[in-house]
Design a protein around this motif. Sequence first.
Motif, PDB file in Angstrom:
ATOM      1  N   GLY A  14       2.701  20.634 -18.932  1.00 61.54           N
ATOM      2  CA  GLY A  14       1.914  21.263 -17.878  1.00 61.54           C
ATOM      3  C   GLY A  14       0.490  21.576 -18.280  1.00 61.54           C
ATOM      4  O   GLY A  14      -0.136  22.484 -17.730  1.00 61.54           O
ATOM      5  N   THR A  16      -6.088  24.825 -20.702  1.00 70.28           N
ATOM      6  CA  THR A  16      -5.287  24.302 -21.815  1.00 70.28           C
ATOM      7  C   THR A  16      -5.526  22.807 -21.978  1.00 70.28           C
ATOM      8  O   THR A  16      -5.440  22.051 -21.019  1.00 70.28           O
ATOM      9  N   ILE A  40       2.469  27.615 -22.043  1.00 67.09           N
ATOM     10  CA  ILE A  40       1.325  27.054 -21.325  1.00 67.09           C
ATOM     11  C   ILE A  40       1.173  27.716 -19.961  1.00 67.09           C
ATOM     12  O   ILE A  40       0.061  28.029 -19.513  1.00 67.09           O
ATOM     13  N   THR A  41       2.291  27.957 -19.282  1.00 64.41           N
ATOM     14  CA  THR A  41       2.260  28.626 -17.970  1.00 64.41           C
ATOM     15  C   THR A  41       1.647  30.011 -18.089  1.00 64.41           C
ATOM     16  O   THR A  41       0.826  30.426 -17.256  1.00 64.41           O
ATOM     17  N   GLN A  42       2.036  30.761 -19.121  1.00 62.43           N
ATOM     18  CA  GLN A  42       1.500  32.108 -19.336  1.00 62.43           C
ATOM     19  C   GLN A  42      -0.011  32.074 -19.557  1.00 62.43           C
ATOM     20  O   GLN A  42      -0.746  32.901 -19.009  1.00 62.43           O
ATOM     21  N   ASP A  67      -3.616  21.218 -18.713  1.00 61.37           N
ATOM     22  CA  ASP A  67      -4.680  20.880 -17.761  1.00 61.37           C
ATOM     23  C   ASP A  67      -5.281  19.512 -18.056  1.00 61.37           C
ATOM     24  O   ASP A  67      -5.644  18.779 -17.147  1.00 61.37           O
ATOM     25  N   ARG A 122       4.631  31.290 -27.374  1.00 58.45           N
ATOM     26  CA  ARG A 122       4.503  32.399 -26.418  1.00 58.45           C
ATOM     27  C   ARG A 122       3.802  33.596 -27.042  1.00 58.45           C
ATOM     28  O   ARG A 122       3.282  34.464 -26.329  1.00 58.45           O
ATOM     29  N   SER A 181       0.061  34.137 -25.981  1.00 56.10           N
ATOM     30  CA  SER A 181      -0.171  34.929 -24.772  1.00 56.10           C
ATOM     31  C   SER A 181      -0.023  36.421 -25.076  1.00 56.10           C
ATOM     32  O   SER A 181      -0.810  37.248 -24.597  1.00 56.10           O
ATOM     33  N   ILE A 238       6.488  24.980 -22.516  1.00 55.25           N
ATOM     34  CA  ILE A 238       6.152  25.002 -21.086  1.00 55.25           C
ATOM     35  C   ILE A 238       5.879  26.435 -20.625  1.00 55.25           C
ATOM     36  O   ILE A 238       4.895  26.708 -19.915  1.00 55.25           O
ATOM     37  N   GLU A 239       6.731  27.369 -21.047  1.00 54.13           N
ATOM     38  CA  GLU A 239       6.542  28.779 -20.674  1.00 54.13           C
ATOM     39  C   GLU A 239       5.238  29.316 -21.247  1.00 54.13           C
ATOM     40  O   GLU A 239       4.504  30.055 -20.573  1.00 54.13           O
ATOM     41  N   LYS A 249      -2.151  29.745 -18.567  1.00 53.74           N
ATOM     42  CA  LYS A 249      -2.840  29.357 -17.336  1.00 53.74           C
ATOM     43  C   LYS A 249      -2.904  30.531 -16.354  1.00 53.74           C
ATOM     44  O   LYS A 249      -3.901  30.710 -15.651  1.00 53.74           O
ATOM     45  N   LYS A 250      -1.861  31.346 -16.321  1.00 53.85           N
ATOM     46  CA  LYS A 250      -1.875  32.545 -15.469  1.00 53.85           C
ATOM     47  C   LYS A 250      -2.931  33.534 -15.930  1.00 53.85           C
ATOM     48  O   LYS A 250      -3.450  34.322 -15.142  1.00 53.85           O
TER      49      LYS A 250
END
Length: 634
Positions: free
Chosen positions: A497, A478, A468-470, A499, A567, A570, A465-466, A472-473
Amino acid sequence: MTTLTEQQPKEAITWPAHLELIAAILSGALILTAWISGKYGLETLSVPLYITAFIIGGFAKAKEGIEDTINDKELNVEMLMVFAAIGAAFIGYWAEGAVLIFIFALSGALESYTLNKSHKEISALMELQPEEAWLLQEDGTAIKVATSSLKVGSILLVKPGERVPVDGNITFGVSSIDMSAVNGESIPVTKEIGDELFAGTVNLSGAIQIKMTKPSSETLFQKIITLVQSAQSEKSPSQQFIERFEGTYVKAVIIIVLIMMVVPHYLFGWDWMTTLYRAIVLLVVASPCALVASIMPATLAAVSNGAKKGVLFKGGVHLEHLGSLKAIAFDKTGTLTNGKPIVTDFYVRDGADPDATLTMLASIESQSNHPLAVAITKYAVNKGITLDRNLHIKDVPGHGIRAIIDTQEFLVGNPRFVGKELTEEFQQGVALSLADEGKTIIFMKDDKGIIAAAALRDSLRPEAIEAITQLKKSGILTIMLTGDNEKTAAAIAKQAGLDSYVAECLPEMKVNHLKRLLIDYKNVGMVGDGINDAPALATATSGIAMGEGTDVALETADIVLMQNDLRRISYAIKLSRKMQRIVKQNVLFSISIILVLIVSNFLQVVDLPLGVIGHEGSTILVILNGLRMLNHIE
C-alpha cells in the motif's frame, strides 16, 4: 535546574533525590514551628528556626547554583532564588523567604525524582548484565570467573536458567533462548550450533557451550545501554536554545530588579520598603525556573518510553526531528519484507503426481544451500514430504542443478538453464503471469520437458501493511527504494500500500533520491536494515534501522527498532509529536505565569508568598506534565 547526564549505579542516583526531599520536608517543619513561635511572640526562637530552615532547605540548591556559576561563568536560576530569599530576609520577611526556599527545594526534589525515574530502564538493563561466567577448562571442567576477565575465543558453559554472559556462537547444544532483553520479543527462540547469542538473553532449557566473539565491553547489550545513556544526556535543539536563553534572561532580570529598587520610589512615590519589597517579589516571579524545566524532563521521559517499547533514540535531537517527518523511504529486502523467499505457487505437468514430483524437486534442492533451494526444501518439509538425500547431483553455478535419478537426468533451475521456450509453453504460459506478479520461478525438467515449476517471492512482513496504513493516516508519504527489478518492486509496493516506489536502485541512487525528497519535503526519514542502506540512513533527516541485533544498525542510524516491528515507527512518531505538544504547553504556560505575576507585582496585587506559590507551583506543574511522557501512547 538539576540535570543528570551520566549513568550511575541505582543507589547513587536515588539517594540524593531522597536526601533533597528529606531536607525540603525538614525545612517545611522548621518553618511551621517558627511561624507558630512568632504567633506566640517568641521572636527570639522563630528567627533562628527560620535561619535553620534557610540553611537546610537551601544548601543543595545554593551549592549547585554557586558551582554552576563558577564553572559556567554565568548566573543561573538557582542564584536568583538564593538572592531572592536573602533579600526577603534582609527586609524582615523571614517567613516569606523561608517559604520560597522550602518550595524551591521541594520542586528541586521533584525534578530529581522525575529525572531519576526516566533512567529506570537503564538501571534495569545494568542489572541484567551477568558479572560472572562459567569458563570451560581444557580438561572439561568449568570454573566461575568475572565476565570482565574473559577474552575473545573463550569457551563458556551456560546452564539452564542463566543469562548469557557475552556475545558468542553456540559450539555445543540446543536450547530455547529468551531474547526479550535485546529485542523485546516475549516468545523464546530455538538456537543451535552455529547460531549467534547475545549477552543478557536467557538460556531457558538445555545446557549450551558458546565461543566468545566480542569483548564484554563491546557486546550488543552494552551498546544498547550506551546508546540509551547517550540519548538521555544529548539535549534537543529546544533544550539547547532554552539553556542559551537562560543566561541572558537571568542577567536581564538582575538589571531590571536593580532598577526597580530605585526608580519606582522617585517615579511613583513608593516608600523605600515597598520599593525593595516589590523588587524582591519581581526577583522571585521573573525567574525562569518553569521555563527551564519545560523541556528536559519531557524529553528524558520520552526517550525512556521509547526504550521500553524497543525504540532506541540516539538523542533528543532525533526524537524531536521524528515528529516533523513529511515522508519516509523504505528499503525492501529485510525491511518491508522478511528477506527470505517462500514458495507461493507450485505447478506440475498434466498427469504428473504432485506429491511425487515435489518430493523429487525438494530432494534435489536439499543438496544446495542457495536461498531459493532452501525455501523449496522447507516448503516440502512443511507439507510432510520425506526427502531422499542420497542423490547424485552437480551444481551448475548461476544456473541450477543437474541430477541423475535412476539413469534419468533432471535439470532444476532458471529458464535459461532448462530452456526458455519450454518454460513459456508450460501450463499455458503460467510462468509469464507469475513473473508479472514479481515472483521468481524455478523449473524442473526431465526428458519429456518441464515437469514442475515453483514460484517464490520474498514475503511481506506481517505488520508492514498496518504500519504503512498508520503512517499514511498520519499524513506521511511512503516510498520504497529497492535494488530489485521493476516487476517485483511494483508487486511489493502494491501489496504494502505504498504511495510510490523506485526500482533497481543502487546505494548511491538511493542517496540521490533521498536528496530530491529532502528538497521537496524538507524532513524525510529512511528505514533500512543493512550496510548497503548506511549512506541513505546517514543522508535522511531521521535514519531508522531495523534492529536484527546488528552492530551496523546500532552504529549507523539515528533510531533503532530493536523489535523489527515497523509499527513502532508510527508509535515513535506519535511519541515525538506528543512530546512536542507537551513542550509547547509547558513553554506557553510558564511564560504566561511569569508575565501575569510580573504585571500583578507591578500593580501591587500579588505579595511575596503568593508570588512564591505561583512561581514554584508552575515549575512543579510543568515537571509533572513532562512526566506524562512515561505513559503508553495510544
